[in-house]
Design a protein around this motif. Structure first.
Motif, PDB file in Angstrom:
ATOM      1  N   GLN A 136      -2.854  19.262  17.729  1.00 22.60           N
ATOM      2  CA  GLN A 136      -3.203  19.881  18.800  1.00 22.60           C
ATOM      3  C   GLN A 136      -2.160  21.159  18.814  1.00 22.60           C
ATOM      4  O   GLN A 136      -2.126  22.260  19.673  1.00 22.60           O
ATOM      5  CB  GLN A 136      -2.859  18.511  20.180  1.00 22.60           C
ATOM      6  N   CYS A 141      -4.763  23.406  20.980  1.00 17.35           N
ATOM      7  CA  CYS A 141      -5.722  23.018  21.763  1.00 17.35           C
ATOM      8  C   CYS A 141      -4.837  21.654  22.145  1.00 17.35           C
ATOM      9  O   CYS A 141      -3.609  20.907  21.853  1.00 17.35           O
ATOM     10  CB  CYS A 141      -6.432  22.417  20.878  1.00 17.35           C
ATOM     11  N   CYS A 142      -6.325  20.358  22.841  1.00 12.93           N
ATOM     12  CA  CYS A 142      -5.672  19.678  23.351  1.00 12.93           C
ATOM     13  C   CYS A 142      -7.299  18.821  23.600  1.00 12.93           C
ATOM     14  O   CYS A 142      -8.320  19.227  23.936  1.00 12.93           O
ATOM     15  CB  CYS A 142      -5.281  19.396  25.037  1.00 12.93           C
ATOM     16  N   SER A 146     -11.736  19.021  25.126  1.00 16.10           N
ATOM     17  CA  SER A 146     -11.468  19.546  25.786  1.00 16.10           C
ATOM     18  C   SER A 146      -9.783  18.627  26.209  1.00 16.10           C
ATOM     19  O   SER A 146      -9.643  18.062  26.534  1.00 16.10           O
ATOM     20  CB  SER A 146     -11.693  20.290  26.444  1.00 16.10           C
ATOM     21  N   TYR A 147      -8.617  18.850  27.306  1.00 12.27           N
ATOM     22  CA  TYR A 147      -8.015  18.658  27.569  1.00 12.27           C
ATOM     23  C   TYR A 147      -8.367  17.389  28.188  1.00 12.27           C
ATOM     24  O   TYR A 147      -7.622  16.742  29.180  1.00 12.27           O
ATOM     25  CB  TYR A 147      -7.253  19.322  28.429  1.00 12.27           C
ATOM     26  N   CYS A 160       0.336  18.518  23.953  1.00 11.65           N
ATOM     27  CA  CYS A 160      -0.422  19.361  24.223  1.00 11.65           C
ATOM     28  C   CYS A 160      -0.743  20.236  24.900  1.00 11.65           C
ATOM     29  O   CYS A 160      -1.201  20.748  25.497  1.00 11.65           O
ATOM     30  CB  CYS A 160      -1.516  18.710  24.899  1.00 11.65           C
ATOM     31  N   TYR A 172      -3.307  22.841  27.396  1.00 13.26           N
ATOM     32  CA  TYR A 172      -4.304  23.947  26.472  1.00 13.26           C
ATOM     33  C   TYR A 172      -5.566  23.412  26.835  1.00 13.26           C
ATOM     34  O   TYR A 172      -5.442  22.549  26.939  1.00 13.26           O
ATOM     35  CB  TYR A 172      -3.807  23.690  24.738  1.00 13.26           C
ATOM     36  N   ARG A 174      -9.155  24.617  25.846  1.00 12.51           N
ATOM     37  CA  ARG A 174      -9.652  24.575  24.169  1.00 12.51           C
ATOM     38  C   ARG A 174      -9.104  23.580  23.999  1.00 12.51           C
ATOM     39  O   ARG A 174      -8.726  22.424  23.472  1.00 12.51           O
ATOM     40  CB  ARG A 174      -9.431  25.544  23.341  1.00 12.51           C
ATOM     41  N   CYS A 176     -10.035  20.398  20.568  1.00 16.23           N
ATOM     42  CA  CYS A 176      -9.414  21.170  19.404  1.00 16.23           C
ATOM     43  C   CYS A 176     -10.540  20.582  18.076  1.00 16.23           C
ATOM     44  O   CYS A 176     -10.358  21.251  16.742  1.00 16.23           O
ATOM     45  CB  CYS A 176      -8.517  19.403  18.274  1.00 16.23           C
ATOM     46  N   ALA A 179     -11.516  24.698  18.585  1.00 18.01           N
ATOM     47  CA  ALA A 179     -10.673  25.658  17.887  1.00 18.01           C
ATOM     48  C   ALA A 179      -9.986  25.328  15.840  1.00 18.01           C
ATOM     49  O   ALA A 179      -9.817  26.100  15.627  1.00 18.01           O
ATOM     50  CB  ALA A 179      -9.204  25.138  18.175  1.00 18.01           C
TER      51      ALA A 179
END
Length: 225
Positions: A136, A141-142, A146-147, A160, A172, A174, A176, A179
């Motif tokens: 992350q 990313c998170c 997604s988060y 995050c 974030y 997006r 992981c 990403a």
């Protein structure tokens, strides 16, 4: 020996000396990363969760071994060591080319494997948060997708967000997995072409080592008469 062969000899020695240093650094960094393992109950679990540092240690050891034969073969003018170095370098070059071809042909499968890395890190986050946090932070990313994956726990981990206070405003967005896959997709061509360049350098080293070994053998034959 002629001036040309003497030049090849010292070039090979310097080249392999640098490779030896790189191999030692890889081993040291791999050991440092491996030593950060937390709550490992057995070796099997360590191997499964610490693939990157183990790969670094193994690769560094292989480079150090091959460079040892290259350095000793060149500086001691040993035909046996020079030929051993040539064979090992040739095998390493073939293996590297096979890996590059695999990445070229099986790119989609390779990207799926990269996605599985995040899947495994996410599955182990409850007792091995280090890996998910590292992904992350590095990928910005998170969560896995997604988060929103962290919504059930009511807060977001510090990894995050960029700031110290992680909230919905600065988290974030997006995921992981995407990403991480995008990162490897973007850099796969760089890795492939870099692998080809390194293989070409190794091939030149292989030719030089064969020439040196052949000259050493001929020189000793002439000296015997």
């Amino acid at each position: 020996m002629s001036c040309g062969i003497s030049l090849v000899k010292y070039l090979l020695f310097l080249f392999n000396l640098l490779c030896s240093i790189c191999g030692i650094l890889l081993i040291v960094f791999g050991i440092l990363l491996f030593s950060n393992t937390h709550n490992i109950d057995d070796i099997a679990e360590a191997v499964q969760t610490q693939q990157v540092p183990i790969t670094m240690i193994v690769l560094g050891s292989v480079i150090l071994l091959i460079s040892f034969f290259g350095c000793c073969g060149a500086i001691r003018e040993s035909y046996c060591m020079s030929m051993t170095y040539s064979v090992l370098l040739f095998v390493l070059m073939i293996g590297q080319l096979a890996l590059v071809i695999y990445m070229w042909v099986q790119k989609d499968r390779y990207l799926v494997m990269m996605g599985d890395v995040v899947e495994k890190a996410w599955a182990r986050r409850t007792h091995k948060a280090d890996y998910m946090d590292a992904i992350q932070i590095s990928m910005e990313c998170c969560g896995k997708n997604s988060y929103i994956d962290y919504s059930f726990q009511g807060y977001y981990p510090p990894s995050c967000c960029k700031g110290n206070n992680c909230s919905i405003e600065n988290v974030y967005r997006r995921g992981c997995k995407q990403a991480f896959v995008d990162f490897w997709d973007k850099n796969s061509d760089v890795i492939k072409y870099a692998g080809l360049v390194v293989a070409a350098i190794e091939f030149v080293g292989f030719i030089f080592a064969c020439c040196l070994a052949n000259n050493i053998r001929n020189y000793r034959r002439r000296s015997a008469y």
